[in-house]
Every structure is written in structure tokens, then in C-alpha cells.
Scaffold this active site. Sequence first.
Site, PDB file in Angstrom:
ATOM      1  N   ARG A 178       0.840  -1.204   0.000  1.00 32.97           N
ATOM      2  CA  ARG A 178       0.000   0.000   0.000  1.00 32.97           C
ATOM      3  C   ARG A 178       0.870   1.248   0.000  1.00 32.97           C
ATOM      4  O   ARG A 178       1.791   1.379   0.797  1.00 32.97           O
ATOM      5  CB  ARG A 178      -0.920  -0.005   1.231  1.00 32.97           C
TER       6      ARG A 178
ATOM      7  N   ARG B 161       1.364   1.607  10.366  1.00 30.15           N
ATOM      8  CA  ARG B 161       1.037   1.965   8.983  1.00 30.15           C
ATOM      9  C   ARG B 161       2.287   1.836   8.124  1.00 30.15           C
ATOM     10  O   ARG B 161       3.179   2.671   8.169  1.00 30.15           O
ATOM     11  CB  ARG B 161       0.492   3.395   8.927  1.00 30.15           C
TER      12      ARG B 161
ATOM     13  N   GLU C 242      -7.391  -0.322  14.375  1.00 32.37           N
ATOM     14  CA  GLU C 242      -8.059  -1.233  13.444  1.00 32.37           C
ATOM     15  C   GLU C 242      -7.119  -2.360  13.013  1.00 32.37           C
ATOM     16  O   GLU C 242      -6.001  -2.119  12.566  1.00 32.37           O
ATOM     17  CB  GLU C 242      -8.515  -0.452  12.211  1.00 32.37           C
TER      18      GLU C 242
END
Length: 467
Positions: free
Chosen positions: A292, A307, A391
Site C-alpha cells: 500500500r 502503517r 483497526e
Amino acid sequence: MIDLKALREDPDRFREGARLKGIPADIDRLLALDERRRSLLAEQESLRAEQKKIEKEIGPALGRLMGRLKGAQGEERAALQTEAEGLRAKPAALKEKIQALDAALAQVEPELEALALEVPLPPDPDVPVGESAAQNVEIRRWSPEGFDPAEPFEAQRGFAPLAHTELMRAHAMVDFERGVKLAGSRSYALTGDGMRLHQAVLRYALDFITDRHGFSPTGVPVLVREEAMVGTGFFPAGRDQAYRVAETDRGGGQDLWLTGTGEVGLMGLHQDEILDEADLPMRLATVSTCFRREAGAAGKDTAGLYRIHQFDKVEQVVICRADEAESRRWHRAMIGIVEELLRSLDLPHRLVQCCTGDLGPKNADMVDVECWMPSRGEAGPSGAPRGDWGETHSASRLYDFQCRRLNMRYRGESTGGKTVFCHSLNNTVAASPRLLIPIVEMHQTKDGAILVPEPLRPYMGGRERIG
RNA sequence: GGUGGGGUGGCGGAGUGGUUGAACGCGCCGGUCUUGAAAACCGGUAGGCCCCUCCAGGGCCUCGCGGGUUCGAAUCCCGCCCCCACCGCCA
């Protein structure tokens, strides 16, 4: 992709859906183009029908003429030739008109297709309305005995928690500096027990979904064609989030894309197929590396393993009949699997019903699972973070949105011989190293060690603790 | 990187200019036979779009994709994409 017929019948539903999701979609333009396309098509079709009819009449006549022409001389020959030309003129005129309509269609269709791909699936009526994740609604939470996220970690455990970054560094489980040297920001290298724990989580999750829940373990490409990205609904909206492998730059036929989730490969597997209803539901699981770009996330969650550009994920996908009740049952079941997994790892977690504004274009409903991460959140009185939910999982219900784009249909007893687009759902099983954050932080001990959760021990050579 | 082969219906596989949307086989559905099933036999069976409130019915498109030739193209021509095989190199 939405159903254009449904759009025509009830455009407001889609207007409202796009609005609730906060995703721009030019429904009016799309309707106008659709109308234009259909009228051009109708006109062209009737011309074609006429053309075919004429051709059938002229064909044999022309054949006979040509036969006579062979033996003809002088004036007779000239007359025959004129007659033949006359016969040919009629369909030729039609052909010109048809081609003009072709050109008109060619002007309309690309824009129409592009717009149609952008219209999001409307959220279900029972999805709470909201603008962003801030309006998501907690459904339920679970914590192991002796721990309550509402209370400070230190008060419950008797020591201030270390963040996963510190913990993992202390045990040489990760090397951020060399990761960054190698691949830039948001990169990392897992080392030693960090790599082992990472693999343990993945393997445990794959075995869990496979052995206990009957999903078929599947390995899929993570480097795919664009049509798989469009088909699964990640493109065009998520183009910026995907890494492109620019093969065309070196003369290749087409570019390839690195997938951000195993969902792309699992769903793409059966694109353009007509499945037998008896083979449904298909329950597939894969473990794949996910890529990503995290475009637009500059400065957000820059520290640690939260992240990152590359991670590994066990993903579950269900392809079932086009039945809302069945779809909803699978959604609950897939979430239940994750709850069971997280309970087995003693990780406090909660289910969050995502509001309309937090949904992507492709889902009608999405439930996130968040794990408690002591190192997240704002600083408390002691200066250490209070902890927060992060999350780790996301369960989507898509109706036939994906399968329509992927052209994935089924046929069987319930469809009366017709083909019907399947429904699809997906959910994370475990994404690591992000899931390592709650694992190491929640299982740290006062003396700085990490207790390996019992189910992971077989995958860690029987080890009970790190450090 | 080199050379060659090929993309046809749910699948396999014919078809090189004219009722071929497509032989044949498999699969699937229905029927006959059978106590039942299998086998055998008979029949049926592509997908999509548009018009139509539904039904019924009608029209159009599609033999990888796009264009061209032709009265007419799965079949001929051009371009593109993809797949496969063998050789070379290589994890």
C-alpha cells in the site's frame, strides 16, 4: 459496479447513497449518457435490421446478375452493370448511417463506462449515517479476564507498558533503521523472534480458518492485471493507493499492479466464470503480501509497525448466492471467526459498525474489528499514552457489486436457468505485523519480556516467552 | 532474449467467404425404460444488450479486442492484447 437498470429505475437511491458515503458521482450525467446511448443503439439496431433484410433480398439477385454479366457484351453489359450498382447503393447508404451512429456511440461509451465505475454501492439502510470514522458505532467489546481497556494499563498490571517499538527493539525483533535504509519510510525489517512471531501469527491464522472453519487455502498472485483491480472495485477510486509495475515503459503489453490485499487475487480467480450453484458458497483464504502506498497519509502513524507499505495478511473471502439474508449470515460468521481468533490470543477487541462516510465505494456495510493497543492514543497524566483501539480487521459485505464488475455469475436450481451475479464478502483473518502490536504490548511482562500466547507456541518451537 | 503454435458455446473440439450462433463429444435438464438407480435410447440446452409494466413477443450484438475489404466474414487484410510450446538464461 452498480446495475444501470436499477439506477434508471431509482436514481435517487444512488444519489443518496453517494452523498451518504461522501463519494462524488455524477448521476445526472450518467443518466443522460445512458439515455443517449440507448437511443443511439435503438436507432442503429433498426437500421441494422433493415440492412440485413435488404441484404437477404439483394444477395441472390446480385448473384444472378453477376452470372449474366459474365456472358454479356456491349449495351446489355452496361445495363447490367448499372443495375448491379443500383442494387448495391441501398445497403451502402445504410452502412454509412450505421457507421455514423457507431462514431456517435464511441463518443458516449467511454465516458459512460468511466462514470458507471465510479458510482458507489449505496450503503444499506441499517448502516448508521455519519461523515467519518468518528461517527462509527461500537457494537460490542471483549476483554480477557483481568483487563479492562477503560482502566489504565499500569493500574491493572502494576507497570507502565512499553510500546511495541521499544519492546521489539529490546528483543531484536525488528530493525527499523535498516528497513528504512533499504526501502524508505514506512519500511522495516523483521528480525529474529520478530520474524518468527510474525510467521507464527500468519500460520496460526491460516490453519485456524482452514482447519476449524473449512475455508480453502489458496495461493494467488499479488502482481495482477489492471482488470483485476477494477473488477474488485479498488480502481478507479484507489489508483493512488496501489503500486504500479510499469511494464509498458519497457515495451511490455500492459502494466501490472501490486495488490493491497489478498481479496484481489481470491476474487479475481473466478472472474468471467459462470459458477455452478452447487459449488457455492466458495470459502477461500489466502496469505499474501500486501502493498500500500499510503498516499495521503503523510505524517500519520509514522512510528512503528502500524502503517507500513508492505505487510502480510491472511484474508478470507466468501462468494455466495445472491441472497441478502445469506450474505448477512456469512458476514456475521466471518466476523465471528475473527472474534474467536482474537479471544484465543487473549486480545481485547471491539467491533465497530462503520458509518456511511467511512465506507468505501464497494461495500454496502462494513464492520471493523479493533484491538486494544496500549501504545496508541494521547498521552495520559504520566506522559505515557493512554492506549487506544487500532483497526486490525475489516469485514465487508458487497452484494453483487464486485461480481458484477468481475462478471462472476452462477446458475442453478434457484435461478431458473438464468445466470445471476454472485454476492461476495471479505474479511481479514490476521494482518501482521500490525497484529503484533497488540500481541506484544498486551502480553508484555513487568520485566520486559513477552509471553507468547498459547496458540502461537506450537509455531514458535514451543517457546512460552521472548526475553 | 530466440523460434514456433494458438485464442470458437459450461468444458473439450470441428469449422478458411454465403440460411454456421456455429458440426461432434462431454456436461447439464426433461422424457422413455426400470421396483429404484445406472446403462441405453429420444428430445432440449450459449451469453449479453435494447424495446415491452408483467407475460408473450420482437430486434440487435458476440467465434480474444479494435479497424478494414465485401452485397455478405468465425473464415480474407491491418493493428493490438493475451495464452501456450520448445530453446537459451535464471530464482
